[in-house]
Design an enzyme around this catalytic site. Structure first.
Site, PDB file in Angstrom:
ATOM      1  N   HIS A   1     -11.920   4.788   5.072  1.00  0.00           N
ATOM      2  CA  HIS A   1     -10.626   4.578   5.891  1.00  0.00           C
ATOM      3  C   HIS A   1     -10.926   4.226   7.395  1.00  0.00           C
ATOM      4  O   HIS A   1     -10.148   4.583   8.287  1.00  0.00           O
ATOM      5  CB  HIS A   1      -9.868   5.991   6.133  1.00  0.00           C
ATOM      6  CG  HIS A   1      -8.373   5.804   6.138  1.00  0.00           C
ATOM      7  ND1 HIS A   1      -7.321   5.925   5.072  1.00  0.00           N
ATOM      8  CD2 HIS A   1      -7.299   5.509   7.002  1.00  0.00           C
ATOM      9  CE1 HIS A   1      -5.982   6.098   5.065  1.00  0.00           C
ATOM     10  NE2 HIS A   1      -6.199   5.681   6.504  1.00  0.00           N
TER      11      HIS A   1
ATOM     12  N   GLY B   1      -9.505  -5.113   8.170  1.00  0.00           N
ATOM     13  CA  GLY B   1      -8.541  -4.136   9.016  1.00  0.00           C
ATOM     14  C   GLY B   1      -8.368  -4.518  10.361  1.00  0.00           C
ATOM     15  O   GLY B   1      -7.414  -5.327  10.793  1.00  0.00           O
TER      16      GLY B   1
ATOM     17  N   SER C   1     -14.185   2.423   0.694  1.00  0.00           N
ATOM     18  CA  SER C   1     -13.560   2.600   2.027  1.00  0.00           C
ATOM     19  C   SER C   1     -13.643   4.008   2.370  1.00  0.00           C
ATOM     20  O   SER C   1     -13.318   5.093   1.499  1.00  0.00           O
ATOM     21  CB  SER C   1     -12.125   2.229   1.814  1.00  0.00           C
ATOM     22  OG  SER C   1     -11.309   2.589   3.180  1.00  0.00           O
TER      23      SER C   1
ATOM     24  N   GLN D   1       0.723  -1.131  -0.144  1.00  0.00           N
ATOM     25  CA  GLN D   1      -0.111  -0.006   0.152  1.00  0.00           C
ATOM     26  C   GLN D   1       0.759   1.547  -0.051  1.00  0.00           C
ATOM     27  O   GLN D   1       1.955   1.180   0.758  1.00  0.00           O
ATOM     28  CB  GLN D   1      -1.026  -0.055   1.171  1.00  0.00           C
ATOM     29  CG  GLN D   1      -1.787   1.168   1.567  1.00  0.00           C
ATOM     30  CD  GLN D   1      -1.254   2.478   2.213  1.00  0.00           C
ATOM     31  OE1 GLN D   1      -0.235   2.256   3.173  1.00  0.00           O
ATOM     32  NE2 GLN D   1      -1.515   3.571   1.923  1.00  0.00           N
TER      33      GLN D   1
ATOM     34  N   ASP E   1     -13.972  -2.371   2.376  1.00  0.00           N
ATOM     35  CA  ASP E   1     -13.827  -2.650   3.754  1.00  0.00           C
ATOM     36  C   ASP E   1     -14.332  -1.680   4.559  1.00  0.00           C
ATOM     37  O   ASP E   1     -15.382  -0.875   3.934  1.00  0.00           O
ATOM     38  CB  ASP E   1     -12.094  -2.322   4.080  1.00  0.00           C
ATOM     39  CG  ASP E   1     -11.800  -0.730   3.900  1.00  0.00           C
ATOM     40  OD1 ASP E   1     -12.563  -0.097   3.895  1.00  0.00           O
ATOM     41  OD2 ASP E   1     -10.401  -0.666   3.766  1.00  0.00           O
TER      42      ASP E   1
END
Length: 380
Positions: free
Chosen positions: A278, A332, A276, A127, A309
């Site tokens: 985050h 995650g 996402s 990433q 996610d």
């Protein structure tokens, strides 16, 4: 304690980690409304139970970016997660390799690309953030290529860091110098097992891939200062040309919440995207991933691989995300908590629980293959 679910791993992590590390992994930005919605919006999706469908043979495998996966799951990039256990990212990549799924190393992980490559038995994902120092980015990408990383996950939703109140409350952010270090030392001393295993025997604590640009500074406050000063707020779609010039493998854009942005990513040749927010750690109050996913999958799902996610706490949630249009999901916090709870073995156990829960969800919705999971398994 007995760990039988992802929330159990969270509680085990809370008991084992110094408070500043647990809250960093566990928390979100501002009032954490999006963090909560990520979980609740997924949990509120009702599955449509079907019976007498012959589900004696279940196949959970899939293929993403030319890679055969045992589950439609990857371990998401998490900054500093490697401090949850001794050389944590190395332990996590071994667990992912055994489970037959990808591991994604964060730019700001505790272990370097080279160290993780030595621990890995299969290609892993890397990433990357857009950083002001393009020469440093080119160097990181060259190291990822040399290490045999198979897929690049380019995170675009962090031109500036979100404000996370929990980090201020624990002294991880906003309290520098001797006072901040003493505060964190006291929290670490309150967790002697972690202090012995990670704090003492988990050295070097050089913050992995960014250590060369920190010029010998190893304090956490140095790391956060570097993040604030080096993430590039001028990032725009044209910067994908720079990434493409240095990276020839599959490119995944992470941090998409709007269908129009998804169309831009597809038009510019990205191979995939991650729906996402985050993990609720950037702009609070935005859509949950579960709510953002369906229109994005409808807009670009036929042109690129859509992943998601956010809020996934069980194998049932994995199935829910697939039903909403994702081809796969990134876990995650689930693996970060499991890593803290039991290292490599903890991550392995967590992934086995996710698989077992997926099997139950598939069997009782009458699906036998990943490709059969779609919106028809959701109750109206």
């Amino acid at each position: 304690m007995i760990t039988a679910s992802v929330p159990d791993f969270r509680e085990a992590a809370r008991r084992k980690l110094p408070r500043f590390l647990f809250e960093y992994i566990d928390g979100g930005s501002y009032a954490e409304a999006t963090l909560r919605r990520n979980v609740s919006d997924l949990a509120e999706l009702a599955l449509r139970q079907r019976v007498l469908r012959d589900v004696s043979q279940l196949d959970l495998s899939t293929e993403i970016f030319g890679q055969k996966l045992a589950l439609p799951v990857a371990l998401a990039p998490i900054g500093l997660a490697g401090l949850n256990a001794r050389r944590g990212e190395c332990q996590a990549v071994r667990a992912a390799n055994k489970a037959g799924i990808p591991f994604t190393l964060s730019t700001v992980g505790a272990c370097t690309i080279g160290e993780v490559a030595k621990a890995a038995s299969k290609p892993f994902w890397f990433q990357l953030y857009m950083i002001r120092d393009r020469a440093f980015m080119k160097d990181l990408l060259a190291k990822a290529v040399e290490a045999g990383c198979s897929t690049l996950v380019f995170t675009v939703d962090m031109p500036v860091p979100g404000s996370r109140y929990r980090d201020y409350h624990t002294g991880l952010a906003g309290t520098g110098g001797f006072k901040g270090a003493a505060w964190r030392f006291a929290q670490a001393a309150a967790r002697p097992a972690w202090a012995w295993d990670v704090g003492i025997h988990g050295r070097p604590h050089t913050l992995g891939n960014v250590a060369p640009v920190l010029l010998g500074k190893t304090g956490i406050e140095d790391f956060f200062a570097w993040m604030r000063n080096n993430f590039d707020p001028s990032i725009n779609w044209r910067d994908l040309d720079f990434i493409r010039s240095e990276w020839k493998g599959p490119l995944v854009i992470k941090g998409i919440l709007d269908p129009e942005d998804a169309k831009e990513a597809a038009a510019l040749g990205a191979d995939g995207l991650v729906v996402s927010n985050h993990g609720g750690r950037q702009l609070d109050g935005v859509l949950s991933s579960a709510r953002a996913l369906p229109p994005i999958a409808e807009a670009v799902g036929d042109r690129m691989t859509v992943l998601a996610d956010g809020g996934i706490r069980s194998g049932l949630d994995v199935v829910r995300m697939l039903a909403l249009g994702a081809r796969g999901v990134l876990l995650g916090r689930a693996w970060a908590w499991a890593l803290a709870a039991g290292g490599e073995a903890g991550v392995t156990k967590m992934l086995k629980l996710i698989e077992a829960e997926m099997r139950v969800a598939m069997a009782l919705t009458g699906t036998t293959k990943i490709a059969e999971i779609d919106r028809t398994i959701l109750a109206r």
